[in-house]
Motif scaffolding. Structure first.
Motif, PDB file in Angstrom:
ATOM      1  N   GLY A 195       0.808  -1.215   0.000  1.00 40.89           N
ATOM      2  CA  GLY A 195       0.000   0.000   0.000  1.00 40.89           C
ATOM      3  C   GLY A 195       0.837   1.258   0.000  1.00 40.89           C
ATOM      4  O   GLY A 195       0.478   2.260  -0.631  1.00 40.89           O
ATOM      5  N   ARG A 196       1.977   1.235   0.686  1.00 35.35           N
ATOM      6  CA  ARG A 196       2.830   2.409   0.735  1.00 35.35           C
ATOM      7  C   ARG A 196       3.814   2.463  -0.439  1.00 35.35           C
ATOM      8  O   ARG A 196       4.158   3.535  -0.912  1.00 35.35           O
ATOM      9  CB  ARG A 196       3.570   2.445   2.077  1.00 35.35           C
ATOM     10  N   LEU A 197       4.228   1.308  -0.924  1.00 27.35           N
ATOM     11  CA  LEU A 197       5.097   1.288  -2.104  1.00 27.35           C
ATOM     12  C   LEU A 197       4.334   1.644  -3.377  1.00 27.35           C
ATOM     13  O   LEU A 197       4.949   1.899  -4.419  1.00 27.35           O
ATOM     14  CB  LEU A 197       5.732  -0.097  -2.270  1.00 27.35           C
ATOM     15  N   ALA A 198       3.014   1.684  -3.294  1.00 18.06           N
ATOM     16  CA  ALA A 198       2.206   2.055  -4.468  1.00 18.06           C
ATOM     17  C   ALA A 198       2.478   3.478  -4.922  1.00 18.06           C
ATOM     18  O   ALA A 198       2.064   3.863  -6.017  1.00 18.06           O
ATOM     19  CB  ALA A 198       0.710   1.884  -4.158  1.00 18.06           C
ATOM     20  N   ARG A 199       3.185   4.251  -4.134  1.00 18.88           N
ATOM     21  CA  ARG A 199       3.561   5.598  -4.560  1.00 18.88           C
ATOM     22  C   ARG A 199       4.518   5.527  -5.752  1.00 18.88           C
ATOM     23  O   ARG A 199       4.724   6.506  -6.449  1.00 18.88           O
ATOM     24  CB  ARG A 199       4.166   6.379  -3.402  1.00 18.88           C
ATOM     25  N   TYR A 200       5.144   4.370  -5.982  1.00 12.86           N
ATOM     26  CA  TYR A 200       5.994   4.175  -7.159  1.00 12.86           C
ATOM     27  C   TYR A 200       5.239   3.483  -8.291  1.00 12.86           C
ATOM     28  O   TYR A 200       5.837   3.139  -9.309  1.00 12.86           O
ATOM     29  CB  TYR A 200       7.231   3.349  -6.789  1.00 12.86           C
ATOM     30  N   GLY A 201       3.960   3.248  -8.077  1.00 10.87           N
ATOM     31  CA  GLY A 201       3.154   2.522  -9.052  1.00 10.87           C
ATOM     32  C   GLY A 201       2.727   1.185  -8.475  1.00 10.87           C
ATOM     33  O   GLY A 201       3.480   0.546  -7.718  1.00 10.87           O
ATOM     34  N   GLN A 202       1.521   0.756  -8.810  1.00  9.58           N
ATOM     35  CA  GLN A 202       1.007  -0.485  -8.227  1.00  9.58           C
ATOM     36  C   GLN A 202       1.751  -1.723  -8.723  1.00  9.58           C
ATOM     37  O   GLN A 202       1.923  -2.684  -7.972  1.00  9.58           O
ATOM     38  CB  GLN A 202      -0.490  -0.604  -8.517  1.00  9.58           C
ATOM     39  N   LYS A 203       2.194  -1.711  -9.975  1.00 11.16           N
ATOM     40  CA  LYS A 203       2.900  -2.886 -10.496  1.00 11.16           C
ATOM     41  C   LYS A 203       4.239  -3.096  -9.797  1.00 11.16           C
ATOM     42  O   LYS A 203       4.528  -4.215  -9.342  1.00 11.16           O
ATOM     43  CB  LYS A 203       3.081  -2.760 -12.011  1.00 11.16           C
ATOM     44  N   PRO A 204       5.101  -2.056  -9.669  1.00  8.68           N
ATOM     45  CA  PRO A 204       6.333  -2.247  -8.894  1.00  8.68           C
ATOM     46  C   PRO A 204       6.053  -2.611  -7.433  1.00  8.68           C
ATOM     47  O   PRO A 204       6.761  -3.422  -6.841  1.00  8.68           O
ATOM     48  CB  PRO A 204       7.034  -0.882  -9.001  1.00  8.68           C
ATOM     49  N   ALA A 205       5.005  -2.017  -6.851  1.00  8.98           N
ATOM     50  CA  ALA A 205       4.661  -2.316  -5.459  1.00  8.98           C
ATOM     51  C   ALA A 205       4.265  -3.774  -5.296  1.00  8.98           C
ATOM     52  O   ALA A 205       4.630  -4.430  -4.312  1.00  8.98           O
ATOM     53  CB  ALA A 205       3.521  -1.408  -5.002  1.00  8.98           C
ATOM     54  N   ALA A 206       3.510  -4.299  -6.265  1.00  5.26           N
ATOM     55  CA  ALA A 206       3.096  -5.705  -6.215  1.00  5.26           C
ATOM     56  C   ALA A 206       4.312  -6.619  -6.305  1.00  5.26           C
ATOM     57  O   ALA A 206       4.430  -7.600  -5.560  1.00  5.26           O
ATOM     58  CB  ALA A 206       2.122  -6.002  -7.349  1.00  5.26           C
ATOM     59  N   PHE A 207       5.235  -6.300  -7.208  1.00  7.85           N
ATOM     60  CA  PHE A 207       6.424  -7.134  -7.390  1.00  7.85           C
ATOM     61  C   PHE A 207       7.296  -7.125  -6.137  1.00  7.85           C
ATOM     62  O   PHE A 207       7.727  -8.181  -5.656  1.00  7.85           O
ATOM     63  CB  PHE A 207       7.233  -6.644  -8.594  1.00  7.85           C
ATOM     64  N   ILE A 208       7.564  -5.943  -5.598  1.00  2.00           N
ATOM     65  CA  ILE A 208       8.455  -5.837  -4.439  1.00  2.00           C
ATOM     66  C   ILE A 208       7.840  -6.506  -3.217  1.00  2.00           C
ATOM     67  O   ILE A 208       8.512  -7.253  -2.492  1.00  2.00           O
ATOM     68  CB  ILE A 208       8.772  -4.362  -4.147  1.00  2.00           C
ATOM     69  N   SER A 209       6.553  -6.243  -2.968  1.00  2.57           N
ATOM     70  CA  SER A 209       5.906  -6.845  -1.799  1.00  2.57           C
ATOM     71  C   SER A 209       5.814  -8.363  -1.941  1.00  2.57           C
ATOM     72  O   SER A 209       5.950  -9.091  -0.957  1.00  2.57           O
ATOM     73  CB  SER A 209       4.513  -6.241  -1.596  1.00  2.57           C
TER      74      SER A 209
END
Length: 297
Positions: free
Chosen positions: A159-173
């Motif tokens: 939810g917080r990494l989504a500031r870089y975009g939801q796709k990168p946030a999904a991959f990193i999480s």
């Protein structure tokens, strides 16, 4: 990105890393404490109480502290979409396929590592579930575990990494979720499911979506088999359901790939920013150390 803004983003990512480090450390300390109490005969309730507390008890400490640590990280707004039965069934079928493929890869690599190390092959995950009372498995692995893990990896981290975009946030999480399991047997399917759970979380904008899916996956993958008789047609049908649902899930995934919706974030995605902090690097190192200890002990 300006230097001041970049420095601030690194601080945000560092806090997320430290939150995961905090969770991991509390988990280790919690398990050591429980083991000491158990050996001293001071843990009431016996093995069932020990396993339940070992599964989810540390989250009661780690989650509030992690959220407090990350309280100043901005959370991008999410579009709210309804969760329909059709969507839930679709994601469930796709997820079962991802679980099966990921578990096959993980089991093969796990066995390979044991062979290279000239050790007797051990599946600690299966052994743990076999020793776990059904009531503890249902409550811990199928209810409290999914709820706490979704709060940590989807709501707090993705939810917080989504500031870089939801796709990168999904991959990193998802990557952190896989590493957090700290064993080869679970890494690949945890990573693949982490991608799906993050997408479902972002698509509907609701944490309850990923929580319900996570519960269903754990229930089907770890609990259903213990409800079936040892002999007869039901265990056979259950075993066949995995490759069948994998094929159906692959078709659904391919057919729906062009309809996927991923929102962009206010900041440009940068893996160096996310992983280039002491907190995040230490979190990953701790996960690797935990995984390595499986092949030592």
């Amino acid at each position: 990105m300006q230097e001041n803004a970049l420095r601030q983003e690194r601080k945000y990512c560092a806090r997320l890393g430290w939150a995961l480090v905090l969770t991991t450390v509390i988990m280790l300390v919690w398990q050591v404490g429980l083991m000491a109490l158990s050996l001293a005969g001071r843990l009431a309730g016996g093995e069932s109480t020990y396993m339940l507390l070992a599964l989810v008890g540390y989250y009661l400490l780690a989650l509030p502290l992690s959220y407090w640590l990350c309280r100043r990280i901005p959370v991008p707004e999410r579009v709210q979409r309804p969760l329909t039965v059709r969507l839930l069934v679709r994601w469930f079928v796709i997820g079962i396929g991802l679980m099966w493929v990921g578990s096959l890869i993980g089991s093969w690599l796990n066995d390979l590592v044991y062979q290279i190390a000239n050790l007797e092959t051990v599946d600690l995950v299966t052994e743990t579930f076999n020793e776990m009372p059904l009531a503890v498995m249902l409550l811990g692995a199928c209810v409290l575990g999914p709820l706490c893990e979704e709060l940590l990896f989807r709501d707090l981290i993705a939810g917080r990494l989504a500031r870089y975009g939801q796709k990168p946030a999904a991959f990193i999480s998802a990557l952190l979720f896989g590493l957090y399991h700290a064993n080869l047997s679970q890494f690949f399917y945890a990573f693949l499911l982490g991608l799906l759970l993050a997408y479902a979380y972002f698509y509907t904008g609701k944490l309850k979506t990923s929580v319900v899916l996570h519960m269903l996956f754990n229930f089907y993958g770890s609990f259903v088999i213990y409800l079936l008789p040892e002999d007869g047609v039901l265990p056979v049908l259950y075993g066949l359901s995995w490759p069948v649902l994998t094929i159906v899930g692959a078709v659904l995934l391919v057919r729906g790939r062009k309809r996927q919706l991923w929102a962009h974030g206010p900041c440009a995605p940068s893996m160096r920013t996310v992983f280039g902090s002491v907190g995040m690097a230490l979190a990953i190192i701790l996960c690797f150390v935990q995984a390595a200890t499986m092949y030592v002990y």
